[in-house]
Design a protein around this motif. Structure first.
Motif, short mmCIF file in Angstrom:
data_model
loop_
_atom_site.label_atom_id
_atom_site.label_comp_id
_atom_site.label_asym_id
_atom_site.label_seq_id
_atom_site.Cartn_x
_atom_site.Cartn_y
_atom_site.Cartn_z
N ASP A 11 -29.56 16.25 -9.47
CA ASP A 11 -29.78 17.14 -10.61
C ASP A 11 -29.18 18.51 -10.34
O ASP A 11 -28.68 18.78 -9.23
N PRO A 12 -29.18 19.40 -11.34
CA PRO A 12 -28.59 20.73 -11.15
C PRO A 12 -29.20 21.51 -9.98
O PRO A 12 -28.49 22.26 -9.30
N GLU A 13 -30.50 21.35 -9.75
CA GLU A 13 -31.13 22.08 -8.64
C GLU A 13 -30.60 21.58 -7.29
O GLU A 13 -30.45 22.35 -6.35
N THR A 14 -30.29 20.28 -7.21
CA THR A 14 -29.70 19.74 -5.99
C THR A 14 -28.37 20.41 -5.71
O THR A 14 -28.08 20.83 -4.58
N MET A 15 -27.56 20.56 -6.76
CA MET A 15 -26.26 21.20 -6.58
C MET A 15 -26.41 22.68 -6.27
O MET A 15 -25.67 23.24 -5.44
N ALA A 16 -27.37 23.35 -6.91
CA ALA A 16 -27.60 24.76 -6.62
C ALA A 16 -28.06 24.95 -5.18
O ALA A 16 -27.62 25.86 -4.48
N GLY A 17 -28.93 24.04 -4.72
CA GLY A 17 -29.39 24.11 -3.34
C GLY A 17 -28.26 23.85 -2.36
O GLY A 17 -28.20 24.49 -1.30
N GLN A 18 -27.38 22.91 -2.71
CA GLN A 18 -26.24 22.63 -1.82
C GLN A 18 -25.32 23.83 -1.74
O GLN A 18 -24.80 24.18 -0.67
N ARG A 19 -25.11 24.48 -2.85
CA ARG A 19 -24.25 25.66 -2.86
C ARG A 19 -24.86 26.79 -2.01
O ARG A 19 -24.16 27.46 -1.25
N ARG A 20 -26.17 26.99 -2.14
CA ARG A 20 -26.84 28.01 -1.33
C ARG A 20 -26.72 27.67 0.16
O ARG A 20 -26.50 28.56 0.99
N ALA A 21 -26.86 26.40 0.48
CA ALA A 21 -26.76 25.98 1.88
C ALA A 21 -25.36 26.23 2.43
O ALA A 21 -25.20 26.64 3.58
N LEU A 22 -24.35 25.98 1.61
CA LEU A 22 -22.97 26.24 2.04
C LEU A 22 -22.75 27.72 2.29
O LEU A 22 -22.14 28.12 3.28
N ALA A 23 -23.26 28.55 1.38
CA ALA A 23 -23.11 29.99 1.56
C ALA A 23 -23.79 30.45 2.83
O ALA A 23 -23.27 31.30 3.57
N GLY A 24 -24.95 29.87 3.11
CA GLY A 24 -25.65 30.21 4.34
C GLY A 24 -24.91 29.74 5.57
O GLY A 24 -24.84 30.45 6.59
N ALA A 25 -24.33 28.55 5.50
CA ALA A 25 -23.58 28.01 6.64
C ALA A 25 -22.39 28.88 6.97
O ALA A 25 -22.03 29.06 8.14
N MET A 26 -21.77 29.44 5.94
CA MET A 26 -20.59 30.28 6.15
C MET A 26 -20.93 31.56 6.92
O MET A 26 -20.03 32.22 7.45
N GLU A 27 -22.20 31.92 6.97
CA GLU A 27 -22.63 33.10 7.71
C GLU A 27 -22.88 32.80 9.19
O GLU A 27 -23.07 33.71 9.99
N GLN A 28 -22.92 31.50 9.54
CA GLN A 28 -23.19 31.13 10.92
C GLN A 28 -21.93 31.27 11.77
O GLN A 28 -20.82 30.93 11.33
N GLN A 29 -22.12 31.74 12.96
CA GLN A 29 -20.97 32.04 13.83
C GLN A 29 -20.16 30.80 14.19
O GLN A 29 -18.94 30.88 14.32
N HIS A 30 -20.81 29.66 14.33
CA HIS A 30 -20.11 28.47 14.80
C HIS A 30 -19.60 27.58 13.67
O HIS A 30 -19.08 26.50 13.92
N VAL A 31 -19.76 28.03 12.41
CA VAL A 31 -19.34 27.22 11.26
C VAL A 31 -18.21 27.92 10.52
O VAL A 31 -18.29 29.12 10.22
N THR A 32 -17.15 27.16 10.23
CA THR A 32 -16.03 27.66 9.43
C THR A 32 -15.88 26.76 8.21
O THR A 32 -15.83 25.53 8.35
N VAL A 33 -15.85 27.36 7.04
CA VAL A 33 -15.74 26.59 5.80
C VAL A 33 -14.55 27.11 5.00
O VAL A 33 -14.42 28.31 4.77
#
Length: 281
Positions: A182-204
């Motif tokens: 559902d849309p909330e699943t996609m919104a949550g996935q997008r938030r998770a990606l944005a958070g991952a991009m802030e991690q030092q060991h993750v490159t997106v």
């Protein structure tokens, strides 16, 4: 018999050392097999980590190769740990055989590079996003089995994070428009990606919708795994969904995949570029 949970990296390293010792000693597969009273295929399976490391067989092979104590003793001392099931053993009932092999390498990788042509790469998926894909891929699975698949993915992600494994992911912006759940699943996935991009060991890196074709365009999902063990070269995992998944260790083939992925990453927007602001269709 091949370990049911797939070989660990410790197992692969010892198997590779036995192969290297045989080759350095100039001993043929037939001669090594004769020392064991077995078929050459048995030695080949030992060297490919396709069977458990039997102490008697390993001792006889080391004797056949003339391995001195300083080399033989560490190998024999490592047999117990190498033969232990991997941590993923408890989830083996929900895994395909290729997953066991891949996770066996991934669990010791210092770098994982991944490309997906249509979806958010697996190691960056949220539980809800992953569950939505599992329900589509495994329509006969009930909620409990889907839950175990998600649990395994979360454990893989947790272990990579705790080890500080570097993760470099490349995928097209279209993945953010392909609605999973559902849309909330996609919104949550997008938030998770944005958070991952802030991690030092993750490159997106996200390839824009209007980007021209690049070296990975139309290529199936690809993963490159680097293990900090000289006996094991880089591994490539090439997925052909619904057909097969190949774990590739041939250096030339792995290099060819790495060159293509390098070229695609070089052509894509730099990693610090924010996620594109796309409206869901």
């Amino acid at each position: 018999m091949r370990p049911r949970s797939g070989p660990t990296v410790q197992h692969r390293v010892l198997a590779a050392r036995l192969r290297i010792l045989r080759e350095q000693a100039g001993v043929s597969l037939r001669a090594a097999a004769d020392a064991l009273g077995a078929h050459p295929a048995t030695v080949r399976r030992i060297e490919r980590a396709e069977t458990g490391l039997d102490a008697r067989q390993v001792t006889e092979l080391l004797r056949c190769y003339g391995a001195p104590p300083r080399i033989a003793e560490p190998i024999l001392a490592g047999l117990g740990a190498a033969n232990l099931p991997g941590w993923w053993h408890r989830w083996r009932d929900t895994m395909e055989s290729w997953q066991q092999d891949v996770i066996g390498v991934e669990s010791s990788a210092s770098l994982v590079r991944t490309w997906h042509p249509a979806l958010v790469p697996e190691l960056l998926r949220t539980p809800a996003y992953a569950a939505g894909l599992y329900r589509m891929r495994y329509p006969d699975d009930g909620p409990d089995r889907i839950g175990r698949r998600v649990e395994l993915l979360r454990e893989r992600q947790r272990r990579l994070y705790e080890r500080g494994t570097a993760l470099w992911a490349l995928f097209p912006a279209a993945a953010l428009l392909t609605r999973v759940g559902d849309p909330e699943t996609m919104a949550g996935q997008r938030r998770a990606l944005a958070g991952a991009m802030e991690q030092q060991h993750v490159t997106v890196q996200v390839v824009p919708l209007d980007h021209p074709p690049h070296a990975m365009t139309a290529m199936p999902p690809l993963h490159l795994l680097r293990v900090p063990a000289p006996e094991i070269g880089d591994q490539a995992v090439l997925e052909t969904p619904g057909v097969r998944v190949d774990l590739i260790d041939d250096p030339e083939a792995v290099m060819a995949h790495r060159i293509r992925l390098d070229a695609a990453c070089a052509a894509a927007p730099p990693p610090e570029t924010p996620l594109p602001d796309l409206a869901a269709g």
